[in-house]
Design a protein around this motif. Structure first.
Motif, PDB file in Angstrom:
ATOM      1  N   LEU A   1      12.730   2.377   2.119  1.00  0.00           N
ATOM      2  CA  LEU A   1      11.475   2.534   2.707  1.00  0.00           C
ATOM      3  C   LEU A   1      10.286   2.473   1.681  1.00  0.00           C
ATOM      4  O   LEU A   1       9.038   1.817   1.669  1.00  0.00           O
ATOM      5  CB  LEU A   1      11.225   3.866   3.451  1.00  0.00           C
ATOM      6  CG  LEU A   1      11.958   3.836   4.687  1.00  0.00           C
ATOM      7  CD1 LEU A   1      12.031   5.473   5.220  1.00  0.00           C
ATOM      8  CD2 LEU A   1      11.519   3.026   5.820  1.00  0.00           C
ATOM      9  N   VAL A   2      10.354   3.168   0.555  1.00  0.00           N
ATOM     10  CA  VAL A   2       9.612   3.275  -0.497  1.00  0.00           C
ATOM     11  C   VAL A   2       9.716   2.041  -1.432  1.00  0.00           C
ATOM     12  O   VAL A   2       8.551   1.353  -1.621  1.00  0.00           O
ATOM     13  CB  VAL A   2       9.705   4.440  -1.406  1.00  0.00           C
ATOM     14  CG1 VAL A   2       8.767   4.550  -2.620  1.00  0.00           C
ATOM     15  CG2 VAL A   2       9.479   5.743  -0.646  1.00  0.00           C
ATOM     16  N   VAL A   3      10.765   1.554  -1.846  1.00  0.00           N
ATOM     17  CA  VAL A   3      10.662   0.221  -2.672  1.00  0.00           C
ATOM     18  C   VAL A   3       9.919  -1.006  -1.980  1.00  0.00           C
ATOM     19  O   VAL A   3       9.368  -1.441  -2.644  1.00  0.00           O
ATOM     20  CB  VAL A   3      12.314   0.029  -2.910  1.00  0.00           C
ATOM     21  CG1 VAL A   3      12.405  -1.274  -3.547  1.00  0.00           C
ATOM     22  CG2 VAL A   3      12.725   1.102  -3.858  1.00  0.00           C
ATOM     23  N   THR A   4      10.252  -1.110  -0.650  1.00  0.00           N
ATOM     24  CA  THR A   4       9.726  -2.561   0.033  1.00  0.00           C
ATOM     25  C   THR A   4       8.280  -2.159   0.160  1.00  0.00           C
ATOM     26  O   THR A   4       7.593  -3.195   0.066  1.00  0.00           O
ATOM     27  CB  THR A   4      10.616  -2.748   1.174  1.00  0.00           C
ATOM     28  OG1 THR A   4      10.559  -1.552   2.066  1.00  0.00           O
ATOM     29  CG2 THR A   4      12.033  -3.087   0.835  1.00  0.00           C
ATOM     30  N   ALA A   5       7.752  -0.957   0.540  1.00  0.00           N
ATOM     31  CA  ALA A   5       6.466  -0.728   0.703  1.00  0.00           C
ATOM     32  C   ALA A   5       5.652  -0.837  -0.432  1.00  0.00           C
ATOM     33  O   ALA A   5       4.783  -1.616  -0.576  1.00  0.00           O
ATOM     34  CB  ALA A   5       6.363   0.826   1.432  1.00  0.00           C
TER      35      ALA A   5
ATOM     36  N   LEU B   1       5.399   8.288  -4.507  1.00  0.00           N
ATOM     37  CA  LEU B   1       4.764   7.410  -3.591  1.00  0.00           C
ATOM     38  C   LEU B   1       3.486   8.279  -3.120  1.00  0.00           C
ATOM     39  O   LEU B   1       2.268   7.907  -2.911  1.00  0.00           O
ATOM     40  CB  LEU B   1       5.475   7.162  -2.178  1.00  0.00           C
ATOM     41  CG  LEU B   1       4.694   6.217  -1.250  1.00  0.00           C
ATOM     42  CD1 LEU B   1       4.145   4.914  -1.781  1.00  0.00           C
ATOM     43  CD2 LEU B   1       5.655   5.833  -0.276  1.00  0.00           C
ATOM     44  N   LEU B   2       3.658   9.770  -3.077  1.00  0.00           N
ATOM     45  CA  LEU B   2       2.466  10.709  -2.850  1.00  0.00           C
ATOM     46  C   LEU B   2       1.499  10.587  -4.035  1.00  0.00           C
ATOM     47  O   LEU B   2       0.380  10.374  -3.599  1.00  0.00           O
ATOM     48  CB  LEU B   2       3.126  12.097  -2.637  1.00  0.00           C
ATOM     49  CG  LEU B   2       3.916  12.352  -1.300  1.00  0.00           C
ATOM     50  CD1 LEU B   2       4.454  13.716  -1.292  1.00  0.00           C
ATOM     51  CD2 LEU B   2       2.988  11.845  -0.116  1.00  0.00           C
ATOM     52  N   LEU B   3       1.911  10.371  -5.119  1.00  0.00           N
ATOM     53  CA  LEU B   3       1.036  10.354  -6.257  1.00  0.00           C
ATOM     54  C   LEU B   3       0.326   9.013  -6.235  1.00  0.00           C
ATOM     55  O   LEU B   3      -0.860   9.089  -6.379  1.00  0.00           O
ATOM     56  CB  LEU B   3       1.844  10.183  -7.656  1.00  0.00           C
ATOM     57  CG  LEU B   3       2.533  11.736  -7.994  1.00  0.00           C
ATOM     58  CD1 LEU B   3       3.525  11.577  -9.167  1.00  0.00           C
ATOM     59  CD2 LEU B   3       1.271  12.641  -8.430  1.00  0.00           C
TER      60      LEU B   3
ATOM     61  N   ALA C   1       1.716   8.277 -13.318  1.00  0.00           N
ATOM     62  CA  ALA C   1       2.966   8.995 -13.011  1.00  0.00           C
ATOM     63  C   ALA C   1       3.733   8.518 -11.940  1.00  0.00           C
ATOM     64  O   ALA C   1       4.981   8.361 -12.215  1.00  0.00           O
ATOM     65  CB  ALA C   1       2.375  10.393 -12.742  1.00  0.00           C
ATOM     66  N   PHE C   2       3.031   7.884 -11.028  1.00  0.00           N
ATOM     67  CA  PHE C   2       3.691   7.182 -10.116  1.00  0.00           C
ATOM     68  C   PHE C   2       4.526   6.187 -10.601  1.00  0.00           C
ATOM     69  O   PHE C   2       5.775   6.082 -10.114  1.00  0.00           O
ATOM     70  CB  PHE C   2       2.694   6.560  -9.044  1.00  0.00           C
ATOM     71  CG  PHE C   2       3.280   5.358  -8.309  1.00  0.00           C
ATOM     72  CD1 PHE C   2       4.132   5.213  -7.693  1.00  0.00           C
ATOM     73  CD2 PHE C   2       2.604   4.067  -8.723  1.00  0.00           C
ATOM     74  CE1 PHE C   2       4.604   3.941  -6.999  1.00  0.00           C
ATOM     75  CE2 PHE C   2       3.050   2.715  -8.560  1.00  0.00           C
ATOM     76  CZ  PHE C   2       4.022   2.621  -7.355  1.00  0.00           C
TER      77      PHE C   2
ATOM     78  N   PHE D   1       1.705   5.650   3.780  1.00  0.00           N
ATOM     79  CA  PHE D   1       2.267   5.997   2.528  1.00  0.00           C
ATOM     80  C   PHE D   1       3.091   7.402   2.618  1.00  0.00           C
ATOM     81  O   PHE D   1       4.104   7.781   2.087  1.00  0.00           O
ATOM     82  CB  PHE D   1       1.602   5.751   1.373  1.00  0.00           C
ATOM     83  CG  PHE D   1       1.344   4.181   0.826  1.00  0.00           C
ATOM     84  CD1 PHE D   1       2.255   3.294   1.437  1.00  0.00           C
ATOM     85  CD2 PHE D   1       0.751   4.095  -0.351  1.00  0.00           C
ATOM     86  CE1 PHE D   1       2.051   1.847   1.086  1.00  0.00           C
ATOM     87  CE2 PHE D   1       0.558   2.737  -0.808  1.00  0.00           C
ATOM     88  CZ  PHE D   1       1.508   1.725  -0.247  1.00  0.00           C
ATOM     89  N   THR D   2       2.085   8.346   3.129  1.00  0.00           N
ATOM     90  CA  THR D   2       2.495   9.811   3.413  1.00  0.00           C
ATOM     91  C   THR D   2       3.786   9.867   4.112  1.00  0.00           C
ATOM     92  O   THR D   2       4.729  10.465   3.685  1.00  0.00           O
ATOM     93  CB  THR D   2       1.394  10.456   3.952  1.00  0.00           C
ATOM     94  OG1 THR D   2       0.367  10.538   3.150  1.00  0.00           O
ATOM     95  CG2 THR D   2       1.935  12.053   4.048  1.00  0.00           C
TER      96      THR D   2
END
Length: 405
Positions: A240-244, A306-308, A320-321, A385-386
């Protein structure tokens, strides 16, 4: 001194992953940013192509798993290299969103046949004790490909996206074809042994037998285990995070944080440097510590990273992200295949990984689409993103529960 052929395959696989990461996976976001601005296409439409690519790979996964188990990887990988290159050449000629989807579909076939899945299956069969180390070494290629994303971004701006796409297709075929020729099926079929070490001698009469061999699951048996489903869902949540990030990070930094495409590409370079560090860490500890715990920790890192990025109005937060996400990706990536081979054995690993892609596709498809739809609805990436970050972080529980059957 003769070099174990498994390590030659690791090098070839690293080269193919380098090409695909540099030209597509980590550069796709740059194409999205340029095409969105030049052609006026929506983020939803462009990210839909990335989702289609993931869905296509998932649908092909079980078929490819059966083929690579039955016939070996070399012919498949060569066909994929040609399709990957031709897809980019087709991309250089498009004039409509339909043409864009058609080109991405051809590229997706190429990545399915010559990318992460078949080369991982091939390498897994040649290693046991050093499996995580071999997969980590091969993933250095993917990480190093990201270091060259600024070159692709520069070419998009200096030479245009049409020239860049066509040149990418030519390079993919010219470089990828000889690399594909290095792959072989099983070490036993070529007079070699797993890990390149001689088989252990049979125990003498009265001597205690060696440790029993690992159980080899069939695909049907693996499907009946809870671990198969938990690992698949956990892997999907990570993607979810990697592709986004791959599809939308550059657009978010450009539109939401005020970065230029070149500056955003430099952030991706930092991310890639951290990914290299994560891969190196996996080389050191991937075979020494419980892969479930390592994977769970990486899931938490993905979510926090992803939050950063989402709320990163200060450069320190964006850096940092990049460091946190890159390191988590580099460490976790090779573990996803290694842990399945540890649990289910080598004999049917192609089919087992192929069936897993049907679950993994949830994250691959949903990540870019959720972010794309919500940015078109809200005007920014914060909501999308959140949601993705919190969902990915919760995936750490899936890995903790995925005990060896």
């Amino acid at each position: 001194m003769k070099v174990f052929h498994g390590w030659r395959m690791v090098g070839a696989g690293g080269g193919l992953q380098f090409l695909q990461a540099m030209l597509l996976q980590q550069a796709f976001g740059a194409y999205v940013a340029v095409l969105s601005e030049e052609r006026g296409w929506s983020k939803t439409a462009l990210s839909g192509a990335a989702a289609m690519q993931s869905a296509e790979s998932a649908l092909l996964g079980p078929v490819l798993g059966w083929v690579v188990d039955r016939f070996g990887p070399r012919a498949m990988i060569r066909a994929g290299v040609v399709a990957f290159g031709c897809g980019f050449m087709l991309l250089s000629r498009i004039d409509s969103i339909a043409g864009f989807y058609m080109a991405v579909a051809v590229i997706a076939v190429g990545t399915s046949l010559s990318g992460y899945f078949p080369i991982n299956v091939a390498v897994i069969r040649w290693f046991a004790r050093k499996r995580a180390r071999a997969l980590s070494a091969m993933n250095l290629g993917m990480a190093m490909g990201g270091l060259f994303v600024p070159v692709v971004a520069w070419s998009l701006l200096a030479n245009g996206w049409r020239f860049t796409a066509f040149a990418s297709g030519v390079a993919a075929i010219v470089i990828g074809w000889p690399l594909a020729g290095i792959f072989r099926s099983r070490p036993e079929d070529h007079g070699e042994t797993v890990d390149g070490v001689p088989p252990a001698p049979a125990p003498a009469v009265g001597e205690a037998p060696a440790a029993p061999p690992q159980r080899e699951f069939t695909a049907r048996e693996a499907l009946r285990t809870r671990a198969f489903w938990l690992l698949g869902l956990g892997h999907g949540f990570a993607l979810l995070v990697v592709t986004a990030v791959n599809v939308h990070a550059i657009s978010h930094m450009k539109e939401g944080l005020g970065y230029s495409v070149a500056q955003a590409a430099l952030v991706i370079t930092v991310l890639t440097g951290a990914q290299l560090g994560g891969v190196a860490l996996g080389w050191l500890i991937g075979d020494r510590y419980d892969k479930r715990y390592l994977s769970a920790g990486c899931m938490l890192a993905h979510g926090l990273a992803l939050l950063l990025l989402t709320y990163g109005h200060h450069t320190t937060m964006v850096v940092a992200f990049a460091v946190l996400h890159g390191a988590a990706w580099g460490l976790r990536g090779p573990l996803m295949q290694a842990i399945r081979a540890d649990y289910f054995g080598r004999n049917a690993i192609g089919m087992i990984l192929g069936l897993s892609t049907l679950i993994i596709a949830i994250g691959q498809v949903a990540g870019p689409l959720v972010a794309g739809v919500l940015v078109d609805l809200t005007g920014n990436y914060r909501a999308g993103f959140t949601v993705l970050a919190l969902t990915a972080a919760s995936g750490s529980l899936l890995f903790l529960l995925a005990r060896k059957p």
